[in-house]
Write a protein that holds these residues in place. Structure first.
Motif, PDB file in Angstrom:
ATOM      1  N   LEU A 146       3.954   2.538 -14.007  1.00  0.00           N
ATOM      2  CA  LEU A 146       3.594   3.608 -12.898  1.00  0.00           C
ATOM      3  C   LEU A 146       4.396   3.715 -12.328  1.00  0.00           C
ATOM      4  CD1 LEU A 146       0.432   4.495 -12.471  1.00  0.00           C
ATOM      5  CD2 LEU A 146       0.257   2.794 -10.693  1.00  0.00           C
ATOM      6  N   THR A 147       4.752   5.415 -12.891  1.00  0.00           N
ATOM      7  CA  THR A 147       5.685   5.582 -11.223  1.00  0.00           C
ATOM      8  C   THR A 147       5.589   6.793 -10.966  1.00  0.00           C
ATOM      9  OG1 THR A 147       8.297   5.858 -11.272  1.00  0.00           O
ATOM     10  CG2 THR A 147       7.309   6.040 -13.860  1.00  0.00           C
ATOM     11  N   ALA A 148       6.258   7.007  -9.699  1.00  0.00           N
ATOM     12  CA  ALA A 148       5.820   8.196  -9.352  1.00  0.00           C
ATOM     13  C   ALA A 148       7.684   9.000 -10.018  1.00  0.00           C
ATOM     14  CB  ALA A 148       6.459   8.716  -7.611  1.00  0.00           C
ATOM     15  N   ALA A 149       8.462   8.584 -10.735  1.00  0.00           N
ATOM     16  CA  ALA A 149       9.171   9.436 -11.528  1.00  0.00           C
ATOM     17  C   ALA A 149       8.062  10.348 -12.693  1.00  0.00           C
ATOM     18  CB  ALA A 149      10.075   8.538 -12.286  1.00  0.00           C
ATOM     19  N   LEU A 167       2.665   6.093 -16.721  1.00  0.00           N
ATOM     20  CA  LEU A 167       2.239   6.890 -16.200  1.00  0.00           C
ATOM     21  C   LEU A 167       2.841   7.102 -14.851  1.00  0.00           C
ATOM     22  CD1 LEU A 167      -1.117   4.646 -14.980  1.00  0.00           C
ATOM     23  CD2 LEU A 167      -1.575   6.652 -17.419  1.00  0.00           C
ATOM     24  N   GLY A 168       3.233   8.369 -15.556  1.00  0.00           N
ATOM     25  CA  GLY A 168       4.427   9.059 -14.623  1.00  0.00           C
ATOM     26  C   GLY A 168       3.635  10.119 -13.284  1.00  0.00           C
ATOM     27  N   LYS A 192      -1.298   6.968  -7.406  1.00  0.00           N
ATOM     28  CA  LYS A 192      -0.979   5.884  -8.334  1.00  0.00           C
ATOM     29  C   LYS A 192      -2.731   4.793  -8.680  1.00  0.00           C
ATOM     30  CE  LYS A 192       3.203   4.368  -7.819  1.00  0.00           C
ATOM     31  NZ  LYS A 192       4.727   3.110  -8.167  1.00  0.00           N
ATOM     32  N   VAL A 193      -3.453   5.120  -7.572  1.00  0.00           N
ATOM     33  CA  VAL A 193      -4.280   4.443  -7.638  1.00  0.00           C
ATOM     34  C   VAL A 193      -5.063   5.599  -9.003  1.00  0.00           C
ATOM     35  CG1 VAL A 193      -6.449   3.640  -6.543  1.00  0.00           C
ATOM     36  CG2 VAL A 193      -4.867   3.084  -5.553  1.00  0.00           C
ATOM     37  N   PRO A 221      -1.966   0.994  -2.229  1.00  0.00           N
ATOM     38  CA  PRO A 221      -3.277   0.716  -2.461  1.00  0.00           C
ATOM     39  C   PRO A 221      -2.904   0.846  -3.657  1.00  0.00           C
ATOM     40  CG  PRO A 221      -2.736   3.255  -0.689  1.00  0.00           C
ATOM     41  CD  PRO A 221      -1.464   1.972  -1.591  1.00  0.00           C
ATOM     42  N   MET A 222      -2.730   0.632  -4.350  1.00  0.00           N
ATOM     43  CA  MET A 222      -2.116   0.043  -5.540  1.00  0.00           C
ATOM     44  C   MET A 222      -2.425  -0.997  -6.135  1.00  0.00           C
ATOM     45  SD  MET A 222       1.939   0.360  -8.540  1.00  0.00           S
ATOM     46  CE  MET A 222       1.744  -0.944  -9.456  1.00  0.00           C
TER      47      MET A 222
END
Length: 290
Positions: A146-149, A167-168, A192-193, A221-222
């Protein structure tokens, strides 16, 4: 070195369920007895040392997509990130800059950067975190990056690492080219949530008995949406929150400690140099006759 849990030498010979219980602790029962848990791993400073973005920037520079100056600034930001963590402003800046950079670029051209990016990322992965991820899988718990990338980076690493998915942050594609506009939530803070809840609904996952691993206060939050938050290489803000909440903390990144040691060594050398200068000065004064 992981400070919290150390697998015993005979761990590989135990059944998968026993291995997982020893490494992770016995998972709590599901509230409804039917839905299953999942484990979500942040990428930068959690699964790997530093930021994956610097390796994308290096590959982009080598193929002429960005300048040498931009690469140098990204390298500085990577070091800063490892020492201090991320901020909302820097995350937004990176997203806008990447959007401008890829606007009009063919999807195929970015895909061709993958071998260069992987060559940098794979040696930076923490074996201890991979062991945890695989222990989850052995217990029947699916594992996700789970990444902002980018979604492409998440998919690529999930495939190479044999995770259950990634999950990007998704980017809009029209006629085989990126437009530079987002195609979904930015996987940062509440984003992310949103991604986690979408997956939970789609896959029948109970977030209340799931696991989340992250390093940053921005991922609160995650961490709070799952029943089992685990903190890895925390930034100062998250370190304090984890202590107050009683969350498990794993320390793996040695860079801050090494920099402190280098700083102490530099200070000692400087003091040593001053001491030698003082001796020379005193000796010179002692040899001076009135």
């Amino acid at each position: 070195m992981e400070h919290r849990t150390q697998p015993r030498p005979g761990l590989q010979r135990q059944p998968a369920a026993a291995r997982t219980e020893e490494l992770l602790g016995a998972p709590p029962p599901s509230a409804n007895g039917h839905r299953r848990a999942a484990a979500f791993f942040d990428l930068d400073k959690t699964l790997m040392a530093g930021s994956s973005g610097i390796f994308f920037a290096r590959a982009a520079y080598e193929t002429g997509m960005i300048s040498r100056g931009r690469l140098a600034r990204d390298a500085y930001e990577n070091l800063r990130f490892r020492l201090r963590g991320s901020t909302d402003q820097r995350a937004d800046d990176v997203r806008r800059r990447v959007g401008r950079m890829i606007a009009g670029v063919r999807v195929r051209d970015l895909q061709r950067l993958s071998p260069r990016v992987l060559a940098g990322v794979l040696p930076r992965l923490y074996p201890q975190m991979l062991a945890r991820a695989y222990a989850h899988q052995d217990a029947g718990v699916p594992v996700y990056i789970l990444t902002a990338a980018s979604q492409e980076m998440a998919d690529l690493l999930a495939h190479v690492l044999a995770f259950d998915g990634g999950l990007g942050s998704r980017s809009e594609i029209v006629d085989g080219r990126y437009t530079g506009r987002p195609a979904g939530p930015f996987n940062y803070r509440e984003g992310k949530v949103i991604s986690m809840r979408e997956l939970a609904e789609r896959e029948g996952v109970d977030l209340g008995v799931s696991y989340a691993y992250s390093d940053s206060e921005s991922d609160l939050p995650m961490l709070r949406v799952v029943g089992n938050p685990i903190v890895v290489n925390p930034d100062p803000e998250l370190r304090g929150i984890a202590a107050a909440e009683g969350w498990p903390v794993i320390h793996l990144d040695r860079l801050p400690r090494r920099l402190k040691m280098l700083g102490a060594l530099a200070a000692a050398l400087a003091l040593g140099g001053l001491g030698r200068l003082a001796k020379v000065h005193v000796g010179a004064r002692g040899n001076t006759r009135p």
